[in-house]
Design a protein around this motif. Sequence first.
Motif, PDB file in Angstrom:
ATOM      1  N   LEU A 117       4.945  10.029   3.691  1.00  0.00           N
ATOM      2  CA  LEU A 117       4.698  10.977   2.526  1.00  0.00           C
ATOM      3  C   LEU A 117       3.381   9.911   1.775  1.00  0.00           C
ATOM      4  O   LEU A 117       2.604  11.337   1.069  1.00  0.00           O
ATOM      5  CB  LEU A 117       5.782  10.336   1.383  1.00  0.00           C
ATOM      6  CG  LEU A 117       6.329  11.400   0.733  1.00  0.00           C
ATOM      7  CD1 LEU A 117       5.996  13.160   0.927  1.00  0.00           C
ATOM      8  CD2 LEU A 117       7.892  11.521  -0.009  1.00  0.00           C
ATOM      9  N   ASN A 118       3.475   9.202   1.401  1.00  0.00           N
ATOM     10  CA  ASN A 118       3.235   8.035   0.349  1.00  0.00           C
ATOM     11  C   ASN A 118       1.404   7.670   0.876  1.00  0.00           C
ATOM     12  O   ASN A 118       0.372   7.062   0.527  1.00  0.00           O
ATOM     13  CB  ASN A 118       3.499   6.793  -0.283  1.00  0.00           C
ATOM     14  CG  ASN A 118       5.128   7.383  -0.788  1.00  0.00           C
ATOM     15  OD1 ASN A 118       4.700   8.266  -1.208  1.00  0.00           O
ATOM     16  ND2 ASN A 118       4.939   6.001  -1.576  1.00  0.00           N
ATOM     17  N   MET A 119       1.079   7.321   2.289  1.00  0.00           N
ATOM     18  CA  MET A 119      -0.085   7.681   2.400  1.00  0.00           C
ATOM     19  C   MET A 119      -0.672   9.043   2.951  1.00  0.00           C
ATOM     20  O   MET A 119      -1.927   8.940   3.158  1.00  0.00           O
ATOM     21  CB  MET A 119      -0.663   6.176   3.243  1.00  0.00           C
ATOM     22  CG  MET A 119       0.309   5.203   2.340  1.00  0.00           C
ATOM     23  SD  MET A 119      -0.251   2.983   2.822  1.00  0.00           S
ATOM     24  CE  MET A 119      -1.504   2.949   3.245  1.00  0.00           C
ATOM     25  N   GLU A 120      -0.010   9.571   4.137  1.00  0.00           N
ATOM     26  CA  GLU A 120      -0.511  10.790   4.712  1.00  0.00           C
ATOM     27  C   GLU A 120      -0.302  12.094   4.309  1.00  0.00           C
ATOM     28  O   GLU A 120      -1.594  12.932   4.351  1.00  0.00           O
ATOM     29  CB  GLU A 120       0.215  10.514   6.158  1.00  0.00           C
ATOM     30  CG  GLU A 120       0.599   9.322   7.055  1.00  0.00           C
ATOM     31  CD  GLU A 120      -0.887   8.773   7.646  1.00  0.00           C
ATOM     32  OE1 GLU A 120      -2.008   9.650   8.281  1.00  0.00           O
ATOM     33  OE2 GLU A 120      -0.803   7.487   8.133  1.00  0.00           O
ATOM     34  N   ASN A 148       0.609  -1.038   0.625  1.00  0.00           N
ATOM     35  CA  ASN A 148      -0.009  -0.732  -0.008  1.00  0.00           C
ATOM     36  C   ASN A 148       0.753   1.301   0.046  1.00  0.00           C
ATOM     37  O   ASN A 148       0.250   2.326  -0.416  1.00  0.00           O
ATOM     38  CB  ASN A 148      -0.911   0.264   1.387  1.00  0.00           C
ATOM     39  CG  ASN A 148      -2.056  -0.821   1.184  1.00  0.00           C
ATOM     40  OD1 ASN A 148      -2.380  -0.649   0.108  1.00  0.00           O
ATOM     41  ND2 ASN A 148      -2.762  -1.736   1.953  1.00  0.00           N
ATOM     42  N   HIS A 185       6.372   5.914   4.711  1.00  0.00           N
ATOM     43  CA  HIS A 185       4.334   5.635   5.443  1.00  0.00           C
ATOM     44  C   HIS A 185       3.586   7.534   5.491  1.00  0.00           C
ATOM     45  O   HIS A 185       2.587   7.921   4.897  1.00  0.00           O
ATOM     46  CB  HIS A 185       4.606   5.151   6.248  1.00  0.00           C
ATOM     47  CG  HIS A 185       3.109   4.999   6.817  1.00  0.00           C
ATOM     48  ND1 HIS A 185       2.061   4.319   6.676  1.00  0.00           N
ATOM     49  CD2 HIS A 185       1.809   6.125   7.760  1.00  0.00           C
ATOM     50  CE1 HIS A 185       1.327   4.018   7.523  1.00  0.00           C
ATOM     51  NE2 HIS A 185       1.102   5.285   7.805  1.00  0.00           N
TER      52      HIS A 185
END
Lengths: 420, 114
Positions: free
Chosen positions: A148-151, A42, A146
């Motif tokens: 950067l790419n998700m939040e 993810n 995590h």
Amino acid sequence: MYQLIVIGGGPAGLAAALKAKEEGLENILILERDKELGGILNQCIHNGFGLHYFKEELTGPEYAGRFIAQLEGTGIEVKADTMVLDITAREDGVKVVSAVNGAEGYMTLETATVVLAMGCRERTRGAISIPGARCAGVYTAGAAQHFLNMEGYMVGKRVVILGSGDIGLIMARRMTLEGAKVLACVELMPYSGGLNRNIVQCLNDYDIPLYLSHTVVDIRGKDRVEQVVVAKVGPDRKPVPGTEMVFDCDTLLLSVGLIPENELSRQANVVMDPRTNGAVVYENMETSLPGVFACGNVVHVHDLVDFVTAESQRAGAAAAAWVKNGPAASARTIELKNGAGVGYTVPQKLRLDAVDKAEIFFRVRQVYGNASIRVMDGEKQLAAFKREHMAPGEMERITLPRKLLEMAAGDTLTVEIAEA
Amino acid sequence: MKELICIVCPKGCHLKVDEENNYAVTGNACPRGAEYGAAELQHPVRVLTSTVKLNGAARRCPVKTNGSIPKGLLFEAMRVLDDVELTAPVTVGQVVVPDLLGTGVDVVATKSFA
Ligand SMILES: Cc1cc2nc3c(=O)[nH]c(=O)nc-3n(C[C@H](O)[C@H](O)[C@H](O)COP(=O)(O)OP(=O)(O)OC[C@H]3O[C@@H](n4cnc5c(N)ncnc54)[C@H](O)[C@@H]3O)c2cc1C
Ligand code: SF4
């Protein structure tokens, strides 16, 4: 009672569950502690996944999404947001899995077989003990990924990366594209631990220098990282005085390796391999506990998710066979030993009667040019496989047919590297 | 003769490209490597992946270009993505930016959000 409980809903767990279903199991449950399925994929929004398995290049979320979509209509049960706490094997062979989630509280679930697919986690600053100030601004590369790419949060603007593993390389490019300045990627070893293609397209493309045989010797800063000091290391991997370079930066990312997440396996007394930090497995991915299988990064750290999928399908099929036909029996078991240049092999053990062709995965300990992988029975060479290039960052694979394994005089064979 | 590492797939074959001989490639384990080696020395291209804002959600929506774009356009392309906002539902493959910077390549979502 379930026929199979899969622990972890990343690519390994998904492939194992789907394959077990295809092979005829009806009562399958996936337990995943995150809110959604897909595991580490993810946050791996870059592309490069699936070339072997789907014959096209996908991003992490797309690769996971294809397997998640396949779950629909299979009747495979999923409990997300659910943390597995413990696995025990009862005397009657039934496994009891205890887990907890917000909606149902604590639960104990009975199952005939278990697939361990908990993945791995990153080594942290503590694990490699970097000296210096305990200030903010030191992250593992995966944590930064995590954020950067998700939040959608950048963890810093001027960055030094310690370790040239793939996650660090991918983050060097990602943070550069988002406007950060990545000053250096620093690697202790004389070679990179990451895939070659990532060195090319993540560092070279953006003129980010890679300092091989260097390490971080000091972190300076009061509340936040202000400087990182890097020095050359000698052949003994100790810093060489007088070679220090000072980088003004606000962030240090650590990409210093992954460790299979095996607390559950250890508690359950699964026999572990100190070389992989994962379970010792047989040809069908079964661990030392009958009916408990393991696959994916929890067994050994993979760099290609396609191989995770293939390995996990074997585990899923084996769990189905176990339920239908009972434990695999074999008069003879061959143990694979590592010879010169080989760090580990997976599987470590082969039950001859259960093997048709055994796929053996392993990593070499150093970079090799022209060399051959040899399978030895004592002093006698049973097979050799030529390679033009091998590196510790790239997993190797050989296939050994049963005929060849039967040639072993004793119950061990050795895999080794011989330079040409 | 130029030595390159193929980046088309994680295998990372070591290529040799002969500029004097019509960019003939050796060392490639598959035809994609030959294509890459010849193109890399003449007009390098890359696939771009990033994220865009997803209104009303705690998480970002991952996106990619559904083909390669010239390497020199990567930073400009990132600036285009800064202003993109999506609202669920989003389906994987959905076009987020059509014809990015006139390249003929679209930016598409790589994850579905219900
Ligand atoms: C940054 C990065 C970049 C990568 N790049 C590439 C690439 O370019 N190409 C490629 O092919 N491969 C790549 N890989 C490798 C690939 O993503 C991994 O090998 C793969 O995701 C491993 O799958 P897994 O299912 O074993 O583990 P994971 O994806 O880590 O899944 C494990 C799951 O188990 C869950 N879990 C753990 N413990 C428990 C518990 N106690 N209870 C319940 N659930 C639990 C976790 O929450 C997680 O969801 C990359 C990996 C990383 C980290
Ligand atoms: S030549 Fe083919 S196999 Fe080799 S890295 Fe390139 S795409 Fe992969």
